[in-house]
Design a protein around this motif. Sequence first.
Motif, PDB file in Angstrom:
ATOM      1  N   PHE A  97       0.847  -1.184   0.000  1.00  0.00           N
ATOM      2  CA  PHE A  97       0.000   0.000   0.000  1.00  0.00           C
ATOM      3  C   PHE A  97       0.881   1.232   0.000  1.00  0.00           C
ATOM      4  O   PHE A  97       2.042   1.181   0.392  1.00  0.00           O
ATOM      5  CB  PHE A  97      -0.965   0.026   1.195  1.00  0.00           C
ATOM      6  N   ASN A 124      -6.698   6.006   9.754  1.00  0.00           N
ATOM      7  CA  ASN A 124      -7.191   7.250  10.329  1.00  0.00           C
ATOM      8  C   ASN A 124      -7.718   7.064  11.754  1.00  0.00           C
ATOM      9  O   ASN A 124      -7.441   7.858  12.637  1.00  0.00           O
ATOM     10  CB  ASN A 124      -8.271   7.852   9.426  1.00  0.00           C
ATOM     11  N   MET A 166      -4.709  -6.649   8.240  1.00  0.00           N
ATOM     12  CA  MET A 166      -3.790  -6.422   7.125  1.00  0.00           C
ATOM     13  C   MET A 166      -2.404  -6.967   7.458  1.00  0.00           C
ATOM     14  O   MET A 166      -1.501  -6.891   6.654  1.00  0.00           O
ATOM     15  CB  MET A 166      -3.710  -4.920   6.826  1.00  0.00           C
ATOM     16  N   GLU A 184      -2.702   5.544   1.078  1.00  0.00           N
ATOM     17  CA  GLU A 184      -3.653   4.483   1.426  1.00  0.00           C
ATOM     18  C   GLU A 184      -3.552   4.142   2.912  1.00  0.00           C
ATOM     19  O   GLU A 184      -4.564   3.929   3.581  1.00  0.00           O
ATOM     20  CB  GLU A 184      -3.390   3.236   0.585  1.00  0.00           C
ATOM     21  N   THR A 216      -5.305   6.756   5.019  1.00  0.00           N
ATOM     22  CA  THR A 216      -6.757   6.624   4.924  1.00  0.00           C
ATOM     23  C   THR A 216      -7.258   5.460   5.771  1.00  0.00           C
ATOM     24  O   THR A 216      -8.220   5.591   6.523  1.00  0.00           O
ATOM     25  CB  THR A 216      -7.179   6.416   3.454  1.00  0.00           C
ATOM     26  N   LYS A 217      -6.583   4.321   5.672  1.00  0.00           N
ATOM     27  CA  LYS A 217      -7.014   3.126   6.401  1.00  0.00           C
ATOM     28  C   LYS A 217      -6.755   3.231   7.899  1.00  0.00           C
ATOM     29  O   LYS A 217      -7.478   2.662   8.695  1.00  0.00           O
ATOM     30  CB  LYS A 217      -6.295   1.892   5.842  1.00  0.00           C
ATOM     31  N   LYS A 240      -7.008  -4.329  11.552  1.00  0.00           N
ATOM     32  CA  LYS A 240      -7.717  -4.339  10.274  1.00  0.00           C
ATOM     33  C   LYS A 240      -7.388  -5.589   9.445  1.00  0.00           C
ATOM     34  O   LYS A 240      -7.684  -5.650   8.266  1.00  0.00           O
ATOM     35  CB  LYS A 240      -7.381  -3.075   9.483  1.00  0.00           C
TER      36      LYS A 240
END
Length: 85
Positions: A48, A58, A84, A52, A55-56, A82
């Motif tokens: 990413f 935040n 990830m 990105e 944004t993810k 998340k």
Amino acid sequence: MADKEAEFRQQFQDAFEGADYPVSNPMELVPALPNGPGTRFEAGDTSFTAMELATKMNDAQDFPYDDVDALVDDLIEGLKQKDML
């Protein structure tokens, strides 16, 4: 999984350690990034850009940050939350 975490931790450390701390928002980190918001972070099959990531993450970040270690810890924790990482 731990290797991926270590890779991201090192990439975040390298990318954000040059910021002028303390930082009070994500935009204050941009000048430290080698390719600005387009700086790419990659480990394993996960990739990413810094934009990105911002944004993810935040809701996972707790600005202001006084140093790079606290920022990187929150980023890693946010990636885990998340799914990830």
